[in-house]
Each structure stands twice: as C-alpha cells, then as structure tokens.
Design a protein around this motif. Structure first.
Motif, mmCIF file in Angstrom:
data_model
loop_
_atom_site.group_PDB
_atom_site.id
_atom_site.type_symbol
_atom_site.label_atom_id
_atom_site.label_comp_id
_atom_site.label_asym_id
_atom_site.label_seq_id
_atom_site.Cartn_x
_atom_site.Cartn_y
_atom_site.Cartn_z
ATOM 1 N N TYR A 5 0.816 -1.217 0.000
ATOM 2 C CA TYR A 5 0.000 0.000 0.000
ATOM 3 C C TYR A 5 0.844 1.259 0.000
ATOM 4 O O TYR A 5 0.419 2.293 -0.528
ATOM 5 C CB TYR A 5 -1.046 -0.026 1.114
ATOM 6 C CG TYR A 5 -2.210 -0.892 0.674
ATOM 7 C CD1 TYR A 5 -3.140 -0.407 -0.233
ATOM 8 C CD2 TYR A 5 -2.324 -2.203 1.091
ATOM 9 C CE1 TYR A 5 -4.173 -1.201 -0.696
ATOM 10 C CE2 TYR A 5 -3.350 -3.013 0.645
ATOM 11 C CZ TYR A 5 -4.274 -2.498 -0.252
ATOM 12 O OH TYR A 5 -5.292 -3.288 -0.720
ATOM 13 N N ASN A 6 2.036 1.205 0.539
ATOM 14 C CA ASN A 6 2.953 2.333 0.405
ATOM 15 C C ASN A 6 3.255 2.560 -1.078
ATOM 16 O O ASN A 6 3.209 3.697 -1.569
ATOM 17 C CB ASN A 6 4.238 2.070 1.194
ATOM 18 C CG ASN A 6 5.194 3.228 1.120
ATOM 19 O OD1 ASN A 6 4.829 4.365 1.404
ATOM 20 N ND2 ASN A 6 6.415 2.948 0.719
ATOM 21 N N ALA A 7 3.529 1.485 -1.789
ATOM 22 C CA ALA A 7 3.792 1.593 -3.233
ATOM 23 C C ALA A 7 2.551 2.073 -3.982
ATOM 24 O O ALA A 7 2.649 2.870 -4.925
ATOM 25 C CB ALA A 7 4.252 0.241 -3.778
ATOM 26 N N ARG A 8 1.363 1.645 -3.550
ATOM 27 C CA ARG A 8 0.126 2.054 -4.219
ATOM 28 C C ARG A 8 -0.162 3.539 -3.990
ATOM 29 O O ARG A 8 -0.682 4.221 -4.880
ATOM 30 C CB ARG A 8 -1.028 1.178 -3.755
ATOM 31 C CG ARG A 8 -0.904 -0.247 -4.294
ATOM 32 C CD ARG A 8 -1.973 -1.153 -3.756
ATOM 33 N NE ARG A 8 -3.249 -0.767 -4.345
ATOM 34 C CZ ARG A 8 -4.204 -1.642 -4.650
ATOM 35 N NH1 ARG A 8 -4.021 -2.931 -4.424
ATOM 36 N NH2 ARG A 8 -5.331 -1.228 -5.165
ATOM 37 N N ILE A 9 0.181 4.035 -2.808
ATOM 38 C CA ILE A 9 0.030 5.475 -2.545
ATOM 39 C C ILE A 9 0.951 6.246 -3.478
ATOM 40 O O ILE A 9 0.530 7.206 -4.143
ATOM 41 C CB ILE A 9 0.348 5.807 -1.071
ATOM 42 C CG1 ILE A 9 -0.715 5.224 -0.147
ATOM 43 C CG2 ILE A 9 0.465 7.322 -0.872
ATOM 44 C CD1 ILE A 9 -0.316 5.212 1.322
ATOM 45 N N ASN A 10 2.203 5.832 -3.540
ATOM 46 C CA ASN A 10 3.166 6.497 -4.427
ATOM 47 C C ASN A 10 2.695 6.456 -5.868
ATOM 48 O O ASN A 10 2.770 7.458 -6.590
ATOM 49 C CB ASN A 10 4.547 5.855 -4.300
ATOM 50 C CG ASN A 10 5.192 6.117 -2.955
ATOM 51 O OD1 ASN A 10 4.813 7.032 -2.241
ATOM 52 N ND2 ASN A 10 6.166 5.294 -2.607
ATOM 53 N N ARG A 11 2.203 5.302 -6.308
ATOM 54 C CA ARG A 11 1.731 5.159 -7.686
ATOM 55 C C ARG A 11 0.539 6.077 -7.952
ATOM 56 O O ARG A 11 0.455 6.714 -9.006
ATOM 57 C CB ARG A 11 1.367 3.711 -7.985
ATOM 58 C CG ARG A 11 0.822 3.498 -9.383
ATOM 59 C CD ARG A 11 1.351 2.240 -9.990
ATOM 60 N NE ARG A 11 0.747 1.947 -11.276
ATOM 61 C CZ ARG A 11 1.162 2.450 -12.433
ATOM 62 N NH1 ARG A 11 2.185 3.277 -12.452
ATOM 63 N NH2 ARG A 11 0.575 2.130 -13.560
ATOM 64 N N ALA A 12 -0.375 6.172 -7.019
ATOM 65 C CA ALA A 12 -1.551 7.028 -7.207
ATOM 66 C C ALA A 12 -1.144 8.502 -7.314
ATOM 67 O O ALA A 12 -1.691 9.245 -8.139
ATOM 68 C CB ALA A 12 -2.545 6.820 -6.061
ATOM 69 N N VAL A 13 -0.180 8.913 -6.514
ATOM 70 C CA VAL A 13 0.300 10.297 -6.605
ATOM 71 C C VAL A 13 0.969 10.520 -7.960
ATOM 72 O O VAL A 13 0.705 11.516 -8.647
ATOM 73 C CB VAL A 13 1.281 10.627 -5.446
ATOM 74 C CG1 VAL A 13 1.955 11.978 -5.671
ATOM 75 C CG2 VAL A 13 0.557 10.602 -4.099
#
Length: 138
Positions: free
Chosen positions: A41-49
């Motif tokens: 989910y850390n990676a998914r947050i970064n990807r969404a940004v």
C-alpha cells in the motif's frame, strides 16, 4: 465526500479503529502478510500520486534545489517548497485517500499484532512535536 459522513468520521479514534481492524482482519492475519501489505500500500500510494501527475495531470511537480539561506527558522519554513503545483482532482484525491486508508488499516493491524497501542504512538509523537516544536526538524 458527504458532509454527514465526514462529521461522523471525526469522532473515530485510533483505539476504535485498531479494535475494528482486529475484528475484521482474517485473511492476512500473519505478521508476514501484514508487513508485506504495508509495503504494497505504500507503493500504491506512491503510484496514485504519480498517476495524478503523469496520467491525469491535475498536479505537476516542479522540483528544484531547496535554498537554505534564510536567517531564521521561521523564514526557512516559509521559503521551502513542496514542489507541487495544482490541486488534486476529485478522482485522484479519492484514489489516494483510498490507498492511504488501506495503509492505515494494515498499520493498525501491525500495531494490534505486536500488541502496541496506535493511540499511544500517536499521542507520544504529538507530545514530541508539541514539546520540541520547530526543533523537531523532520
């Protein structure tokens, strides 16, 4: 977001959230699952940004070297930039909020699994920030 839902959500505290997490976490109960879900989910947050920049374009990043030439900490605080331009659109904001919510879920699950109280962590960090103020320098 509906204003009524927003008002209800302000009354939720960390302990309630952690308890609810404990009640509903079934499939990823293993500490190994939890820590890998945090990474996911850390990676998914970064990807969404990043997708807000590269796909949607509602925000952009204009990064330059930060200048640390101010005479006071207050001036320095005002002069440092986030490098973000624009505002998140509703779609991007909702996606990022969703990913942060999932991250918080697994963070609460990690705390529960390790028998650590998330409220205590939040209160301790708040007290440190309040005590040290600007000298915390994070």
């Amino acid at each position: 977001m509906d204003k009524n839902i927003e008002n209800i959500n302000t009354n939720i505290n960390c302990s309630d959230f952690q308890e609810m997490t404990s009640n509903v976490l079934i499939r990823h109960k293993s500490i190994l699952d939890i820590i890998t879900k945090l990474d996911e989910y850390n990676a998914r947050i970064n990807r969404a940004v990043i997708k807000s920049v590269t796909s949607c374009g509602c925000i952009s990043i204009d990064a330059k070297k930060q200048e640390y030439n101010s005479e006071s900490l207050e001036e320095l605080k005002k002069s440092l930039k986030s490098h973000l331009e624009g505002e998140l659109c509703e779609v991007c904001s909702e996606k990022i909020e969703e990913e942060i919510g999932s991250y918080l879920f697994y963070l609460a699950a990690l705390c529960d699994t390790l028998e650590i109280n998330l409220s205590d962590i939040l209160n301790n960090e708040y007290d440190n920030l309040k005590t040290l103020g600007i000298y915390n320098l994070k």
